[in-house]
Enzyme design. Structure first.
Site, PDB file in Angstrom:
ATOM      1  N   ASP A   5      65.012 -96.418  13.314  1.00  0.00           N
ATOM      2  CA  ASP A   5      66.130 -95.502  13.158  1.00  0.00           C
ATOM      3  C   ASP A   5      66.523 -94.797  14.446  1.00  0.00           C
ATOM      4  O   ASP A   5      67.511 -94.053  14.472  1.00  0.00           O
ATOM      5  CB  ASP A   5      65.803 -94.458  12.089  1.00  0.00           C
ATOM      6  CG  ASP A   5      65.795 -95.061  10.690  1.00  0.00           C
ATOM      7  OD1 ASP A   5      65.679 -96.300  10.594  1.00  0.00           O
ATOM      8  OD2 ASP A   5      65.893 -94.321   9.705  1.00  0.00           O
ATOM      9  N   GLU A  13      71.340-102.390   8.640  1.00  0.00           N
ATOM     10  CA  GLU A  13      71.051-102.056   7.251  1.00  0.00           C
ATOM     11  C   GLU A  13      72.239-101.310   6.688  1.00  0.00           C
ATOM     12  O   GLU A  13      72.708-100.334   7.258  1.00  0.00           O
ATOM     13  CB  GLU A  13      69.755-101.246   7.123  1.00  0.00           C
ATOM     14  CG  GLU A  13      69.623-100.043   8.024  1.00  0.00           C
ATOM     15  CD  GLU A  13      68.303 -99.339   7.847  1.00  0.00           C
ATOM     16  OE1 GLU A  13      67.311 -99.840   8.374  1.00  0.00           O
ATOM     17  OE2 GLU A  13      68.287 -98.286   7.174  1.00  0.00           O
TER      18      GLU A  13
END
Length: 884
Positions: free
Chosen positions: A455, A529
Site C-alpha cells: 500500500d 487492486e
C-alpha cells in the site's frame, strides 16, 4: 564466477522443487508422520521430546505443512463447522498463545553415511527452537519468519543408523496486523484473523545430503534481439556450495533440453558459497535459434524448456538438479509517470486478472490449486496477483503451465508496511526473506514482477535500497516496483500503478467516466487492486455458511461474513440493488437480483480497461479472485467454487475477441486481445423492448488490429423504447462464425454519480438507474435438449436452450446437479451462463466436470430463469433433465 559477500544472501535460502526436479543426492521432504501438541498439554523439555525413546501420548497426527488450527481441524477436535454462522469465534483458545510442539521421526539410509546432511526449514511461522536427537541445534532468535528458509548443517547431530527425531517448539506470531507485530502472514480487512495467526509450519521441511559440494537455484535469463524473436541469448546461473572444510576443484555441467550442453571448472574454498555463470558470449551454444518461447496464453503457447545442472568433484557427481524454465523476456516502461506498461517478448500486454488468497488456515491442496487456477483461466484472465500470500511450487508450476502471469511481493497493512518500526531482528528477517524469495521465484516463467511494498513504498528508504541491492545481486530477471499504489518512492520514483479504489459497489458507468476524480478508480493507469465490491454467492452456497434464521442481508451473521472495518457489511450494494432492481421480498429474490447486479458491474470494469488499453489503461486486478473462507465480498467465485454472476460477467468481458457496449459513449466497440489482426468482422446490434418486440437493428463491417480495439457505430437515443430494454450484440468473423454474443439490460434513466463525495473506497450516487420494470417482465418458456460425451475421468454436455416464448428470457442459469434434488457438481466449467435469449433464439452451452465430482450420481441438468413460466416447466421457474 561471482562470489557473494552479503551474508544475508547466504543464510536463508528457498529450495525450488518443481514437478521436474531430480537429484542424485539424498533428498527427503518430511511431510507425513508428524505429531503436534501444545506445551500446555505436554510440558516435557525439548531434550526429551526429540529422543526416539519419548512416547508422545495424546498428540495429534498431522502432515506438514500445517498450521496449529489446521492440524486440530484435521484431527476433528472441534464439534462444529468453523465456517457456519459465527462459529469462527469459538476457535479462540488461550493455548494458542503458548508454543506448540511439532515432532517427526525419520531414518537416514546407510548409503548417506559420511556425507554432509543439511536440514532446511522453508517456512516457520513464526519462531522456533529446533531440536534434533536431544540437542538444540537452533533457537528462536535464529529461526523466525515464514518467508525464509533456515539452512542448518546437522551432519554432527544426525544418526547414520536408527531413528532420528526432529522436534520444533513453535510460537505463533505477534499479531502481524499491528505496526509492532511480527513479519508474518497478514490479512488486513479481507477476513477475520485466524486466532493462531497461521502459527505452525507453512512450507516444506526437507533433509538433503551432499558429497562435499552441491548445486542449487538454476536461473536461465533470456535476451532477444527485439523485435526479432529468432534467436534467444541465454545466460545460466546457479549457486554452488562447498560443504567441506577443504578446498575443492569441481566441474559444473549443464544441459538444456536434450541437445545443448556446457560445462565449467570452478575452484571453491573451504565452506565457500559462490555463483557460477555461463554466458552466451563464452558458450555460443547458448545462442538458441528458433527457440520454444513461453507466452502468456492469449499471445501463444506457454512453452516450457528444461535445464539440468550437476556438480562433481573428481569422478563423483554430488548432486544434479533439474527444472523447467521459460524462454521469455519481461520488461516494463512508464507512460507519463502514471501508467506502467508491461512488455512480454517485445509485445505490450493488457493485464486483466484477479488477486489470489489461499485458504484461511493455509491448507494447501494440489487438486484445489488446479481447480481454482482453471477457473481463473476459464474467465480469460491473464494475471494472478498474490499480495504477500506466497504459495508453493505446485501453484507456480500450474501458472507456468496455463500461461498465467503472476504479480507478487510484500504485503500491507501491518508490520510489513512500517519498516521504520522494525528492530534489528525484524530487519534481519525482512532481508533474509527477500533473499530467499528471490532465489526461489527468479526462474519461474510465470513470475512477472516483484513489489517491494504494497500500500506504500517502504517508508525507511534504506530498506528499499537494501531490497534492490539484494535483487540486483541475485539477478532478479523481471521488473521490480516499490509499491502497489500510486506513491512516488524517494528511491525508485513513480510506480506507474495505483490502488485508488473503488473497493465497494459502483455502477457500470463509473469505469469509463472517472478520469479526473481525487480517488481515480476509473480506467486509467494499472490498478493493482480494484473492485465493485460484494459478490453475493448463490442461495445454494449461502445456506452452507449462514443459518437459515440469519439468512437476510442485514443480519449480524451476514455482516460477519463480509470483510472487517469499512467492509463489514453490504449496505452500499444493498441500497443500489433495492433502488435499481426493486426491494426483494425474500432471500431468493435478493440473490437473483444480486447476480444480475454483480454481472453488469464486474463486466463493465473489465470491458472499460480493455477498451482503453494502452491509451490510458495498462492493467487491472480485481480484488479478489478467490475467498480464503466463505464470504460475501471480493471474489469471482465463492469458497465452494460456485461460479455465479460475477464470474460470468468477468468471463464475458475478457473473451479474446469481444463485442461490447460503451456506457459512456452509447456505442458498439470491439476488443481484440489476441496477436492476430481480424478483417471483415461484422458487429450487429439488436434492441428489444420488455414485451419482446424488436425496436432496432444495425450492423457494420469492421477490422481490428492485433491486440487492438475498434469503434463500430453509435446507438440511437432510447426515447422510443420501454423504460427498461435489452441490447443484444453479436460479432461474427469473415466466415460467418459467431465469435461473441453479449447482452445488456439498459434503462432510460441512468445512474448518476456524486463525484464530489467520493471516498477512497467508493463514489456514491445521487440517483440510480431504474430496472424495476424487470419485475413485471413477461413470462417465457424454455426448451432444453442435450448431448453427453462421457470419458473415463470426465463428462461433457452440450446443452441447447431455446426460448419458446415471446419475451426475452432473462438471466437463464444452467446448473449441473448430483441427481435431481442434489447439490451442484463443483467445480464445473460452463462455456457461458446467466445468459439472455431473444424470442425463438437458441444457444448451446458446453458443460464439463470431473466424474469424481459427480459422486457416482446420475447428473441432472437444471435450467432456471428470471422470468420462466411455471406452466412451461416441471417446477417453479426451472426445467431439468437427467443427463444419462
Amino acid at each position: 564466477m561471482k562470489r557473494f559477500s552479503l551474508m544475508i544472501m547466504l543464510s536463508s535460502l528457498f529450495i525450488y522443487q518443481s514437478f521436474a526436479q531430480t537429484t542424485e543426492s539424498y533428498w527427503m521432504i518430511l511431510k507425513d508422520g508428524w505429531q503436534m501438541q501444545s506445551v500446555t498439554k505436554d510440558a516435557s523439555p525439548g531434550s526429551a521430546i526429540s529422543q526416539a525413546k519419548f512416547v508422545p501420548k495424546g498428540w495429534y497426527k498431522v502432515s506438514v505443512p500445517t498450521t496449529i488450527i489446521a492440524g486440530l481441524l484435521a484431527n476433528k477436535v472441534y464439534d462444529f463447522d468453523p465456517f457456519m454462522g459465527m462459529n469462527f469465534e469459538k476457535l479462540k483458545d488461550p493455548a494458542l498463545d503458548k508454543p506448540w510442539w511439532f515432532r517427526k521421526t525419520f531414518v537416514m539410509p546407510l548409503s548417506e553415511k559420511g556425507k554432509a546432511v543439511i536440514l532446511k526449514l522453508h517456512g516457520i511461522n513464526y519462531k522456533a527452537n529446533v531440536w534434533l536427537n536431544g540437542t538444540k541445534i537452533a533457537d528462536s532468535t535464529q529461526t523466525m519468519g515464514p518467508f525464509r528458509v533456515i539452512e542448518l548443517d546437522v551432519t554432527k547431530n544426525i544418526k547414520a543408523a536408527g531413528s532420528n527425531v526432529l522436534a520444533l517448539e513453535i510460537k505463533r506470531p505477534v499479531n502481524p496486523q499491528h505496526k509492532g507485530g511480527d513479519l508474518a502472514i497478514d490479512y488486513a480487512d479481507w477476513i477475520h484473523y485466524p486466532p493462531d495467526y497461521n502459527g505452525g509450519i507453512v512450507n516444506d521441511i526437507e533433509i538433503k545430503t551432499f558429497d562435499k559440494v552441491g548445486i542449487q537455484y538454476p536461473l536461465v535469463t533470456t535476451n532477444f534481439d527485439l523485435p526479432s524473436l529468432a534467436t534467444a541469448h541465454l545466460t545460466v546461473d546457479a549457486l554452488v556450495t562447498n560443504y567441506s572444510k577443504n578446498p575443492q576443484d569441481v566441474v559444473v555441467k549443464g544441459k538444456i533440453n536434450a541437445d545443448i550442453t556446457f560445462e565449467k571448472k570452478v575452484h571453491l574454498g573451504p565452506n565457500e558459497i559462490a555463483n557460477v555463470t555461463f554466458t552466451p558470449t563464452e558458450f555460443t551454444q547458448l545462442n538458441i535459434g528458433n527457440p520454444k518461447i513461453w507466452w502468456p496464453w492469449q499471445y501463444g503457447k506457454p512453452e516450457l524448456n528444461h535445464i539440468e545442472l550437476s556438480i562433481a568433484h573428481g569422478s563423483a557427481v554430488s548432486n544434479t538438479i533439474a527444472e523447467n524454465f521459460g524462454i521469455r523476456q519481461i520488461t516494463s516502461k512508464l507512460i507519463d509517470d502514471k501508467s506502467r506498461e508491461f512488455i512480454v517478448n517485445g509485445k505490450p500486454i493488457m493485464l486483466r486478472g484477479a488477486a489470489w488468497s489461499p485458504d484461511i488456515f493455509q491448507r494447501r491442496s494440489p487438486e484445489r490449486q488446479e481447480q481454482e487456477l482453471r477457473l481463473y483461466r476459464d474467465m480469460n484472465m491473464n494475471i494472478v496477483r498474490s499480495e504477500g500470500k506466497l504459495e508453493d511450487d505446485h501453484f507456480y508450476a500450474l501458472c507456468d503451465k496455463y500461461g498465467l502471469l503472476v504479480m507478487t511481493g510484500w504485503m500491507c497493512c501491518g508490520a510489513w508496511q512500517y519498516p521504520e518500526n522494525w528492530d534489528k531482528a525484524k530487519r534481519v528477517v525482512a532481508m533474509q526473506s527477500d533473499s530467499s524469495v528471490m532465489y526461489w521465484l527468479r526462474n519461474k516463467p510465470s513470475i512477472m514482477v516483484w513489489l517491494n511494498g504494497s500500500d506504500m513504498p517502504p517508508r525507511d528508504t534504506t530498506v528499499e535500497r537494501d531490497y534492490l541491492n539484494i535483487e540486483a545481486a541475485l539477478k532478479w530477471p523481471n521488473p521490480t516496483i516499490s509499491t502497489a499504489n500510486e506513491s512516488k518512492s524517494k528511491v525508485s520514483g513513480f510506480s506507474g500503478v495505483k490502488m485508488a479504489g473503488p473497493y465497494e459497489w459502483v455502477p457500470p458507468i463509473y469505469w469509463e467516466t472517472d478520469t479526473t476524480s481525487k480517488f481515480g478508480g476509473g480506467t486509467w493507469s494499472f490498478a493493482t487492486e480494484i473492485s465493485p465490491g460484494p459478490s453475493i454467492p448463490p442461495y445454494e452456497s449461502l445456506i452452507k455458511f449462514i443459518p437459515k434464521d440469519s439468512l437476510w442481508y442485514n443480519s449480524k451473521t451476514w455482516d460477519y461474513h463480509c470483510g472487517t472495518m469499512t467492509f463489514g457489511n453490504t449496505k452500499v450494494f444493498n441500497e443500489a440493488l433495492e433502488n435499481r432492481y426493486g426491494k426483494p421480498l425474500d432471500i431468493k429474490q435478493y440473490v437473483a437480483e444480486a447476480q444480475a447486479q454483480n454481472y453488469e458491474a464486474h463486466r463493465a470494469m473489465m470491458e472499460g480497461y480493455g477498451l482503453h488499453k494502452y491509451n490510458t489503461a495498462t492493467g487491472v486486478v480485481q480484488w479478489m479472485g478467490s475467498n480464503p473462507w466463505p464470504g460475501l465480498i471480493w471474489h469471482t467465485y465463492d469458497y465452494y467454487l460456485y461460479p455465479a454472476g460475477t464470474y460470468f460477467g468477468m468471463k464475458k468481458s475478457m473473451e479474446p475477441l469481444h463485442v461490447m457496449y460503451s456506457y459512456a459513449d452509447n456505442e458498439v466497440d470491439v476488443i481484440n486481445s489476441l496477436l492476430t489482426k481480424f478483417s471483415g468482422l461484422r458487429a450487429e446490434a439488436t434492441i428489444y423492448d420488455l414485451d419482446g418486440s424488436q425496436k432496432y437493428i444495425n450492423s457494420s463491417v469492421v477490422d481490428v488490429d492485433a491486440d487492438g480495439t475498434a469503434k463500430c457505430f453509435k446507438l440511437p437515443a432510447a426515447d422510443g423504447f420501454s423504460d427498461t430494454y435489452f441490447l443484444r450484440l453479436q460479432l461474427t468473423d469473415d466466415k460467418g462464425a459467431v465469435r461473441s454474443i453479449n447482452w445488456y439490460w439498459l434503462s432510460k434513466k441512468g445512474d448518476v454519480l456524486n463525484w464530489k463525495k467520493s471516498k477512497w473506497y467508493t463514489t456514491p450516487e445521487t440517483s440510480y438507474t431504474d430496472y424495476t420494470s424487470l419485475q413485471s417482465l413477461g413470462k417465457t418458456g424454455l426448451k432444453v435438449s442435450y448431448y453427453t460425451d462421457k470419458k473415463a475421468d470426465s463428462t461433457y454436455h452440450a446443452v441447447t436452450i431455446t426460448n419458446t416464448g415471446k419475451t426475452v428470457a432473462f438471466q437463464v442459469h444452467l446448473r449441473a446437479l448430483k441427481g435431481q434434488r442434489g447439490d451442484d457438481i463443483l467445480p464445473v466449467i460452463f462455456s457461458d451462463n446467466y445468459i439472455e435469449l431473444a424470442p425463438g433464439e437458441s444457444r448451446v452451452i458446453r458443460v464439463s466436470y470431473a466424474n469424481k465430482d459427480a459422486k457416482g450420481t446420475m447428473p441432472y441438468l437444471l435450467t432456471t430463469a428470471w422470468n420462466l413460466d411455471i406452466g412451461s416447466s416441471q417446477s417453479d421457474k426451472q426445467a431439468g433433465f437427467a443427463a444419462n
